[in-house]
Design a protein around this motif. Sequence first.
Motif, PDB file in Angstrom:
ATOM      1  N   TYR A  69       0.841  -1.187  -0.014  1.00  0.00           N
ATOM      2  CA  TYR A  69       0.063   0.040   0.095  1.00  0.00           C
ATOM      3  C   TYR A  69       0.808   1.295   0.118  1.00  0.00           C
ATOM      4  O   TYR A  69       1.971   1.381   0.877  1.00  0.00           O
ATOM      5  N   THR A  70       0.651   2.093  -0.920  1.00  0.00           N
ATOM      6  CA  THR A  70       1.303   3.377  -0.939  1.00  0.00           C
ATOM      7  C   THR A  70       0.327   4.450  -1.123  1.00  0.00           C
ATOM      8  O   THR A  70      -0.461   4.450  -2.128  1.00  0.00           O
ATOM      9  N   PRO A  71       0.178   5.687  -0.576  1.00  0.00           N
ATOM     10  CA  PRO A  71      -0.706   6.707  -0.755  1.00  0.00           C
ATOM     11  C   PRO A  71      -0.412   7.598  -2.106  1.00  0.00           C
ATOM     12  O   PRO A  71      -0.151   8.574  -2.050  1.00  0.00           O
ATOM     13  N   ALA A  72      -0.287   6.852  -3.151  1.00  0.00           N
ATOM     14  CA  ALA A  72      -0.014   7.485  -4.141  1.00  0.00           C
ATOM     15  C   ALA A  72      -0.832   6.426  -5.441  1.00  0.00           C
ATOM     16  O   ALA A  72      -1.164   5.331  -5.461  1.00  0.00           O
ATOM     17  N   PRO A  73      -1.010   7.396  -6.724  1.00  0.00           N
ATOM     18  CA  PRO A  73      -1.832   6.496  -7.737  1.00  0.00           C
ATOM     19  C   PRO A  73      -1.232   5.301  -8.307  1.00  0.00           C
ATOM     20  O   PRO A  73      -0.010   5.291  -8.314  1.00  0.00           O
ATOM     21  N   LEU A  74      -1.784   4.373  -8.311  1.00  0.00           N
ATOM     22  CA  LEU A  74      -1.499   2.987  -8.781  1.00  0.00           C
ATOM     23  C   LEU A  74      -1.162   2.937 -10.355  1.00  0.00           C
ATOM     24  O   LEU A  74      -1.806   3.380 -10.924  1.00  0.00           O
ATOM     25  N   ASP A  75      -0.051   2.532 -10.567  1.00  0.00           N
ATOM     26  CA  ASP A  75       0.449   2.351 -12.010  1.00  0.00           C
ATOM     27  C   ASP A  75       0.021   0.783 -12.160  1.00  0.00           C
ATOM     28  O   ASP A  75       0.663  -0.209 -12.169  1.00  0.00           O
ATOM     29  N   ALA A  76      -1.255   0.736 -12.707  1.00  0.00           N
ATOM     30  CA  ALA A  76      -1.855  -0.583 -12.878  1.00  0.00           C
ATOM     31  C   ALA A  76      -0.989  -1.646 -14.120  1.00  0.00           C
ATOM     32  O   ALA A  76      -0.846  -2.570 -13.856  1.00  0.00           O
ATOM     33  N   MET A 149      -5.158   5.627  -4.001  1.00  0.00           N
ATOM     34  CA  MET A 149      -4.349   4.905  -5.078  1.00  0.00           C
ATOM     35  C   MET A 149      -5.209   4.797  -6.365  1.00  0.00           C
ATOM     36  O   MET A 149      -4.561   4.431  -7.375  1.00  0.00           O
ATOM     37  N   LEU A 150      -6.634   5.099  -6.282  1.00  0.00           N
ATOM     38  CA  LEU A 150      -7.252   4.998  -7.480  1.00  0.00           C
ATOM     39  C   LEU A 150      -7.909   6.324  -7.931  1.00  0.00           C
ATOM     40  O   LEU A 150      -8.786   6.642  -7.327  1.00  0.00           O
ATOM     41  N   PRO A 151      -7.424   6.882  -8.958  1.00  0.00           N
ATOM     42  CA  PRO A 151      -7.761   8.252  -9.330  1.00  0.00           C
ATOM     43  C   PRO A 151      -9.358   8.203  -9.714  1.00  0.00           C
ATOM     44  O   PRO A 151      -9.659   6.974 -10.455  1.00  0.00           O
ATOM     45  N   PRO A 152      -9.812   9.349 -10.208  1.00  0.00           N
ATOM     46  CA  PRO A 152     -11.173   9.185 -10.876  1.00  0.00           C
ATOM     47  C   PRO A 152     -11.177   8.584 -12.247  1.00  0.00           C
ATOM     48  O   PRO A 152     -10.099   8.679 -12.980  1.00  0.00           O
ATOM     49  N   GLY A 153     -11.937   7.501 -12.774  1.00  0.00           N
ATOM     50  CA  GLY A 153     -12.318   7.061 -14.066  1.00  0.00           C
ATOM     51  C   GLY A 153     -11.258   6.020 -14.315  1.00  0.00           C
ATOM     52  O   GLY A 153     -10.933   5.851 -15.346  1.00  0.00           O
ATOM     53  N   VAL A 154     -10.648   5.382 -13.376  1.00  0.00           N
ATOM     54  CA  VAL A 154      -9.485   4.279 -13.609  1.00  0.00           C
ATOM     55  C   VAL A 154      -9.972   3.043 -13.733  1.00  0.00           C
ATOM     56  O   VAL A 154      -9.451   2.015 -14.290  1.00  0.00           O
ATOM     57  N   LEU A 155     -11.358   2.728 -13.038  1.00  0.00           N
ATOM     58  CA  LEU A 155     -11.849   1.232 -12.842  1.00  0.00           C
ATOM     59  C   LEU A 155     -12.710   1.005 -14.038  1.00  0.00           C
ATOM     60  O   LEU A 155     -13.828   1.682 -14.494  1.00  0.00           O
ATOM     61  N   ASP A 156     -12.654  -0.173 -14.481  1.00  0.00           N
ATOM     62  CA  ASP A 156     -13.840  -0.773 -15.548  1.00  0.00           C
ATOM     63  C   ASP A 156     -14.981  -1.534 -14.567  1.00  0.00           C
ATOM     64  O   ASP A 156     -15.808  -1.831 -15.203  1.00  0.00           O
ATOM     65  N   GLY A 157     -14.625  -2.027 -13.362  1.00  0.00           N
ATOM     66  CA  GLY A 157     -15.656  -2.641 -12.569  1.00  0.00           C
ATOM     67  C   GLY A 157     -15.250  -2.682 -11.489  1.00  0.00           C
ATOM     68  O   GLY A 157     -14.061  -2.469 -10.947  1.00  0.00           O
ATOM     69  N   VAL A 158     -16.260  -2.981 -10.538  1.00  0.00           N
ATOM     70  CA  VAL A 158     -16.108  -3.219  -8.838  1.00  0.00           C
ATOM     71  C   VAL A 158     -17.105  -4.357  -8.486  1.00  0.00           C
ATOM     72  O   VAL A 158     -18.184  -4.509  -8.967  1.00  0.00           O
ATOM     73  N   HIS A 159     -16.547  -5.286  -7.815  1.00  0.00           N
ATOM     74  CA  HIS A 159     -17.310  -6.395  -7.068  1.00  0.00           C
ATOM     75  C   HIS A 159     -17.056  -6.207  -5.703  1.00  0.00           C
ATOM     76  O   HIS A 159     -15.980  -6.043  -5.210  1.00  0.00           O
ATOM     77  N   ILE A 160     -18.336  -6.345  -5.223  1.00  0.00           N
ATOM     78  CA  ILE A 160     -18.575  -6.530  -3.828  1.00  0.00           C
ATOM     79  C   ILE A 160     -19.451  -7.575  -3.336  1.00  0.00           C
ATOM     80  O   ILE A 160     -20.765  -7.334  -3.481  1.00  0.00           O
ATOM     81  N   PHE A 161     -18.816  -8.810  -3.111  1.00  0.00           N
ATOM     82  CA  PHE A 161     -19.903 -10.059  -2.805  1.00  0.00           C
ATOM     83  C   PHE A 161     -20.123 -10.446  -1.579  1.00  0.00           C
ATOM     84  O   PHE A 161     -19.038 -10.837  -0.920  1.00  0.00           O
ATOM     85  N   PHE A 162     -21.068 -10.501  -1.021  1.00  0.00           N
ATOM     86  CA  PHE A 162     -21.541 -10.978   0.280  1.00  0.00           C
ATOM     87  C   PHE A 162     -20.827 -10.353   1.337  1.00  0.00           C
ATOM     88  O   PHE A 162     -20.269 -11.134   2.231  1.00  0.00           O
TER      89      PHE A 162
END
Length: 257
Positions: A69-76, A149-162
């Motif tokens: 974990y680093t408090p900086a944007p992730l280079d995916a 770590m995740l700036p706006p508009g970076v994700l294509d999906g989110v899963h939250i199961f159970f």
Amino acid sequence: MTELTTASAPASAAPAASTAPTAPTAQGSAPAGVTHPKTIKSFVRRAGRTTTGQAKAFEDFGPRFVLPYTPAPLDATAAFGRSAPLVLEIGFGMGEATAHIARVRPDDNFLCCEVHEPGVGALLKRIGEQGLTNIRILQHDAVEVIDHMLPPGVLDGVHIFFPDPWHKKKHNKRRLIQPPLVAKLAARLKPGGYLHCATDWQPYAEQMLQVLSAEPLLQNTADGFTPQPDYRPLTKFENRGLRLGHGVWDVVFVRRN
């Protein structure tokens, strides 16, 4: 399974139902009588024993698949060694569903947050056994990951199961799916990106549907609850609940253009 707030498939028993419930009629940012905590937290720590196999998986696969974990944007691209659609999973429990989804969707990258050490070890063990390369794990609070770590508009999906349903009304405020977190997630989705939640507790399912429906950046993909998407597998806990007549509810919303 883990009892974290973001646990994957807890053994909670939802009321028996032959059909999916209809959407709640009341509109607003949260169901009546349910407040959200001032500080969002994606988990509750619990004790657990890491097995010998899980410990060995940490040793063998942790250096490659567990990110610091680093408090900086992730280079995916650097983290995964390739450029691909990025899906965030919050709370994967013991990793059964996570490994399955990563296997059937090899063209996607999965960034998975879980703080429960035995669960992380279990998923690392599955990664090794199944030869998976498209998973990276952050053993850290998902809310801080989202914030830093995740700036706006970076994700294509989110899963939250159970996630933990926190059955008692006085504890409902501890539930993960609350307006502040949903707003954070919606902001980090690309236009057309999706947010998929699932639960086996009907009151929580209704809260999920209401909270997500109230977020202006999101749009439901169905008229209420959605059929289970084919990529989400039935876990052993879910199969047991279905045999007992318990319901399971999925909601899938997408980010508006």
